[in-house]
Design a protein around this motif. Structure first.
Motif, PDB file in Angstrom:
ATOM      1  N   THR A  38       0.855  -1.196   0.000  1.00 36.48           N
ATOM      2  CA  THR A  38       0.000   0.000   0.000  1.00 36.48           C
ATOM      3  C   THR A  38       0.886   1.240   0.000  1.00 36.48           C
ATOM      4  OG1 THR A  38      -0.173   0.430   2.386  1.00 36.48           O
ATOM      5  CG2 THR A  38      -1.702  -1.202   1.488  1.00 36.48           C
ATOM      6  N   LYS A  39       0.343   2.325  -0.576  1.00 38.24           N
ATOM      7  CA  LYS A  39       1.004   3.622  -0.504  1.00 38.24           C
ATOM      8  C   LYS A  39      -0.038   4.703  -0.307  1.00 38.24           C
ATOM      9  CE  LYS A  39       4.036   6.919  -0.737  1.00 38.24           C
ATOM     10  NZ  LYS A  39       5.034   7.094   0.362  1.00 38.24           N
ATOM     11  N   THR A  40       0.080   5.402   0.828  1.00 33.61           N
ATOM     12  CA  THR A  40      -0.729   6.599   1.058  1.00 33.61           C
ATOM     13  C   THR A  40       0.240   7.765   1.098  1.00 33.61           C
ATOM     14  OG1 THR A  40      -2.300   5.291   2.328  1.00 33.61           O
ATOM     15  CG2 THR A  40      -2.403   7.684   2.618  1.00 33.61           C
ATOM     16  N   TYR A  41       0.080   8.729   0.182  1.00 32.96           N
ATOM     17  CA  TYR A  41       0.986   9.877   0.137  1.00 32.96           C
ATOM     18  C   TYR A  41       0.711  10.806   1.318  1.00 32.96           C
ATOM     19  CZ  TYR A  41       2.910   8.603  -4.416  1.00 32.96           C
ATOM     20  OH  TYR A  41       3.572   7.962  -5.434  1.00 32.96           O
ATOM     21  N   ALA A  42       1.669  11.720   1.545  1.00 32.74           N
ATOM     22  CA  ALA A  42       1.595  12.630   2.689  1.00 32.74           C
ATOM     23  C   ALA A  42       0.289  13.431   2.715  1.00 32.74           C
ATOM     24  CB  ALA A  42       2.797  13.573   2.672  1.00 32.74           C
ATOM     25  N   ASN A  43      -0.285  13.675   1.534  1.00 37.95           N
ATOM     26  CA  ASN A  43      -1.544  14.437   1.484  1.00 37.95           C
ATOM     27  C   ASN A  43      -2.770  13.567   1.786  1.00 37.95           C
ATOM     28  OD1 ASN A  43      -1.814  12.910  -0.822  1.00 37.95           O
ATOM     29  ND2 ASN A  43      -1.988  14.641  -2.231  1.00 37.95           N
ATOM     30  N   ILE A  97      12.661   4.306  -4.928  1.00 36.17           N
ATOM     31  CA  ILE A  97      12.605   5.771  -5.004  1.00 36.17           C
ATOM     32  C   ILE A  97      11.549   6.318  -4.050  1.00 36.17           C
ATOM     33  CG2 ILE A  97      12.030   7.700  -6.546  1.00 36.17           C
ATOM     34  CD1 ILE A  97      12.948   5.908  -8.852  1.00 36.17           C
ATOM     35  N   VAL A  98      10.488   5.549  -3.870  1.00 35.12           N
ATOM     36  CA  VAL A  98       9.373   5.946  -2.997  1.00 35.12           C
ATOM     37  C   VAL A  98       9.242   4.840  -1.946  1.00 35.12           C
ATOM     38  CG1 VAL A  98       6.841   6.174  -2.956  1.00 35.12           C
ATOM     39  CG2 VAL A  98       8.152   7.302  -4.767  1.00 35.12           C
ATOM     40  N   ASN A  99       9.043   5.223  -0.698  1.00 32.80           N
ATOM     41  CA  ASN A  99       8.853   4.217   0.353  1.00 32.80           C
ATOM     42  C   ASN A  99       7.403   3.771   0.406  1.00 32.80           C
ATOM     43  OD1 ASN A  99      11.450   3.891   1.405  1.00 32.80           O
ATOM     44  ND2 ASN A  99      11.240   5.748   2.637  1.00 32.80           N
TER      45      ASN A  99
END
Ligand code: ADP
Ligand code: ADP
Length: 224
Positions: free
Chosen positions: A10-15, A53-55
């Motif tokens: 899963t990836k939830t961005y800072a926003n 590149i992205v955690n």
């Protein structure tokens, strides 16, 4: 064992935006996988996580048995990434662009290998030209050469033929099949179904952060 293993990613961005909502997938060595889906589906997020590149927010991804977060130096050295846009210095020569690329992998290229890669992409005669003197198609080849400079086992192509003409698209497709003959595992993202149909062994359909389906191409095309 698969060369890439993705579990419950899963990836939830800072926003607060959830770009990936629990993706699991195994990719076998030597296969060509196309991730097909509309803009915003999460395809670039997925490959950015695999490339280190992205955690990720949660889940585990391994490349060659190594964790892409904990062992990122090892995993990056196995990976080449061809990004969508050329972001390098347009005044630099082809040879310097490709040789001095550290990119995401951070290791130094071997000159004999660079020569081989430039020759195989028909860039050797242009090695002393500045990037800005090259056609769009040649610039795309430079991005591929740069991604291959450290002899990666896995190559990611992010929208390799977005906005290119038909002739160049054909050219890119034949380049991909040449690379597969050398045993490179290839993952590409695309929103063109014809592209997935033409070059992939398996197709994964991504939409709104979910992997809806992964299927052998022949089976999938029978369903559409
Ligand atoms: P992370 O959660 O991985 O730390 P961030 O949310 O901090 O990621 O964003 C990383 C970078 O992506 C920032 O430079 C940000 O400006 C940029 N970014 C923010 N929103 C978007 C978006 N909708 N699409 C693409 N890039 C974005
Ligand atoms: P695709 O490659 O399938 O077009 P992306 O992975 O680039 O999809 O983007 C998926 C979604 O995540 C998009 O809605 C995008 O705007 C959003 N997004 C991408 N990067 C960021 C970021 N750094 N911060 C916030 N949202 C982002």
């Amino acid at each position: 064992t698969p060369i890439i293993s993705i579990r419950d990613l899963t990836k939830t961005y800072a926003n607060g935006f959830s770009a990936l909502k629990g993706v699991s997938l195994d990719i076998e060595e030597g296969e060509i996988l196309a991730l097909l889906g509309p803009n915003g589906a999460g395809k670039t997020t997925m490959i950015s996580i695999i490339c280190g590149i992205v955690n990720p927010t949660s889940g585990v991804v391994t490349v060659g048995g190594h964790d892409v977060v904990k062992d990122f130096r090892q995993t990056r050295s196995m990976i080449g990434l061809v990004p969508q846009e050329l972001t390098t210095d347009q005044f630099e020569s082809v040879l310097n662009t490709v040789s001095f690329s550290r990119g995401i992998h951070g290791c130094k290229a071997n000159p004999a290998h660079i020569e081989k890669v430039l020759k195989s992409l028909s860039l050797w005669d242009k090695r002393n030209s500045a990037l800005r003197e090259l056609s769009g198609g040649m610039k795309r080849r430079v991005l591929i050469a740069k991604a291959l400079s450290h002899e990666p086992k896995v190559l990611f192509l992010d929208e390799p033929t977005a906005g290119v003409d038909v002739a160049l698209r054909r050219d890119m497709w034949s380049l991909v099949s040449d690379l597969r003959r050398e045993g490179v595992t290839i993952i590409l993202t695309t929103h063109y179904i014809e592209e997935a149909e033409e070059i992939a062994d398996r197709v994964g359909i991504v939409n709104k952060g979910e992997l809806l389906l992964v299927e052998d191409k022949a089976k999938l095309m029978g369903k559409l």
